[in-house]
Enzyme design. Sequence first.
Site, PDB file in Angstrom:
ATOM      1  N   ASP A 188      -4.929   0.071  -5.126  1.00 24.00           N
ATOM      2  CA  ASP A 188      -3.833  -0.892  -4.963  1.00 24.00           C
ATOM      3  C   ASP A 188      -3.984  -1.514  -3.572  1.00 24.00           C
ATOM      4  O   ASP A 188      -3.982  -0.809  -2.571  1.00 24.00           O
ATOM      5  CB  ASP A 188      -2.494  -0.163  -5.115  1.00 24.00           C
ATOM      6  CG  ASP A 188      -1.326  -1.120  -5.345  1.00 24.00           C
ATOM      7  OD1 ASP A 188      -1.439  -2.307  -4.982  1.00 24.00           O
ATOM      8  OD2 ASP A 188      -0.291  -0.665  -5.861  1.00 24.00           O
ATOM      9  N   ASP A 203      -0.501  -8.854  -3.851  1.00 21.69           N
ATOM     10  CA  ASP A 203      -0.391  -7.435  -4.181  1.00 21.69           C
ATOM     11  C   ASP A 203      -1.140  -7.265  -5.495  1.00 21.69           C
ATOM     12  O   ASP A 203      -0.802  -7.905  -6.490  1.00 21.69           O
ATOM     13  CB  ASP A 203       1.094  -7.080  -4.318  1.00 21.69           C
ATOM     14  CG  ASP A 203       1.341  -5.586  -4.500  1.00 21.69           C
ATOM     15  OD1 ASP A 203       0.371  -4.804  -4.544  1.00 21.69           O
ATOM     16  OD2 ASP A 203       2.524  -5.210  -4.601  1.00 21.69           O
ATOM     17  N   HIS A 244       7.836  -6.280  -9.024  1.00 22.75           N
ATOM     18  CA  HIS A 244       8.795  -6.625  -7.960  1.00 22.75           C
ATOM     19  C   HIS A 244       8.531  -8.010  -7.401  1.00 22.75           C
ATOM     20  O   HIS A 244       7.451  -8.569  -7.585  1.00 22.75           O
ATOM     21  CB  HIS A 244       8.680  -5.595  -6.843  1.00 22.75           C
ATOM     22  CG  HIS A 244       7.261  -5.401  -6.377  1.00 22.75           C
ATOM     23  ND1 HIS A 244       6.702  -6.155  -5.396  1.00 22.75           N
ATOM     24  CD2 HIS A 244       6.288  -4.569  -6.811  1.00 22.75           C
ATOM     25  CE1 HIS A 244       5.439  -5.787  -5.233  1.00 22.75           C
ATOM     26  NE2 HIS A 244       5.145  -4.832  -6.081  1.00 22.75           N
ATOM     27  N   HIS A 273       8.095  -5.563  -1.132  1.00 23.80           N
ATOM     28  CA  HIS A 273       8.879  -5.116  -2.282  1.00 23.80           C
ATOM     29  C   HIS A 273      10.261  -5.720  -2.191  1.00 23.80           C
ATOM     30  O   HIS A 273      11.141  -5.179  -1.527  1.00 23.80           O
ATOM     31  CB  HIS A 273       9.000  -3.584  -2.287  1.00 23.80           C
ATOM     32  CG  HIS A 273       8.138  -2.933  -3.310  1.00 23.80           C
ATOM     33  ND1 HIS A 273       8.645  -2.230  -4.368  1.00 23.80           N
ATOM     34  CD2 HIS A 273       6.800  -2.901  -3.446  1.00 23.80           C
ATOM     35  CE1 HIS A 273       7.645  -1.788  -5.117  1.00 23.80           C
ATOM     36  NE2 HIS A 273       6.509  -2.178  -4.565  1.00 23.80           N
ATOM     37  N   GLU A 282       3.190  -4.863 -12.416  1.00 30.12           N
ATOM     38  CA  GLU A 282       2.327  -3.696 -12.298  1.00 30.12           C
ATOM     39  C   GLU A 282       2.727  -2.544 -13.214  1.00 30.12           C
ATOM     40  O   GLU A 282       3.439  -1.644 -12.805  1.00 30.12           O
ATOM     41  CB  GLU A 282       2.206  -3.223 -10.848  1.00 30.12           C
ATOM     42  CG  GLU A 282       3.479  -2.958 -10.108  1.00 30.12           C
ATOM     43  CD  GLU A 282       3.194  -2.382  -8.706  1.00 30.12           C
ATOM     44  OE1 GLU A 282       2.212  -1.655  -8.523  1.00 30.12           O
ATOM     45  OE2 GLU A 282       3.975  -2.688  -7.788  1.00 30.12           O
ATOM     46  N   GLU A 298      -2.442  -4.600 -11.696  1.00 30.57           N
ATOM     47  CA  GLU A 298      -1.418  -5.409 -11.029  1.00 30.57           C
ATOM     48  C   GLU A 298      -1.978  -6.764 -10.612  1.00 30.57           C
ATOM     49  O   GLU A 298      -3.103  -6.850 -10.121  1.00 30.57           O
ATOM     50  CB  GLU A 298      -0.890  -4.690  -9.774  1.00 30.57           C
ATOM     51  CG  GLU A 298       0.189  -5.477  -9.031  1.00 30.57           C
ATOM     52  CD  GLU A 298       0.734  -4.733  -7.817  1.00 30.57           C
ATOM     53  OE1 GLU A 298       0.011  -3.890  -7.277  1.00 30.57           O
ATOM     54  OE2 GLU A 298       1.876  -5.021  -7.415  1.00 30.57           O
TER      55      GLU A 298
HETATM   56 CO    CO Z   1       3.077  -3.898  -6.084  1.00 30.63          CO
END
Ligand code: CO
Length: 294
Positions: free
Chosen positions: A85, A96, A154, A162, A187, A280
Amino acid sequence: MDDEIIEKYKKAGKAGAEIKKEILETIKPGTKILNLAEKIEKMIVDKGCGIAFPVNIGINEITAHYTPSHDDERVIEKGDLVKIDTGLHVDGFVADMAYTYCDQPHEYIKAAEEAVKAALDVIKPGVTVGKVSEAIYESVEAKGLGVIRNLTGHGLDEYVIHGPPNIPNIRNENNAVIEEGMAIAIEPFITESDGTVKDSQPTEIYSFLQPKAVRMNEARQILEVSAIEFNGLPFAKRWFAGVFSQMKLSMALRQLVQAEALHPYPVLKESQGRPVAQAEHTILVLEDPVVTTL
Ligand code: CO
């Protein structure tokens, strides 16, 4: 959304996608995860981006918030589900993204990627969170698999990794609307059947919360760097390994957490110890939505 901001989001996303391609060509059983994390973080900086959070590398039941320690000896084994990630930013505008490596084809990985695609098919200005969640869950359910119920997609914002809205991977009645101009991350985390993650040991990631008076000189220095240099974005304990002794560093971090000056991110493990895969992407919700991390 301002054109200049769109370009920053896109630049971060493109760099992330390029790094992903290169990593997936070189990663293999035997790769040391500490080297992998340091390599990715260096690539982020070399591409002219900032590190939005330490590279998270979660193997099997380790689902999120794990970044290697400064002396981490763990290597990738055959059959491991290795979630990578990555967070990159340009002037605070974040990409992200996450993907899962395994040395052999794995149904959880495919399910995670397809669940993201299912979400992308329905995301547009005006769609409700509940509709996006439904698309994700339906895709996973159709394969007879499950999701991690207490981890969600998010929103993203300037120096915010976030933010609202939360986008669950399970069915819900949330009528909150995904609006034009939002940046969001989708994600899903896939496992055998619906499950949860729980806080576990160790904690390797922290972020600035608020200024507080602390006794240790080392603690004061860490707090200042976390607020100013990292702009409140999460950082890894190992980033300070060359600066302070491990003993001083651990003491300082403990003091800062106790003082509520730093927020700790304990590693999250699947509650029953089951392996998990993740995918993600970051999406700009424009009139025609753009996936920045493809
Ligand atoms: Co994320």
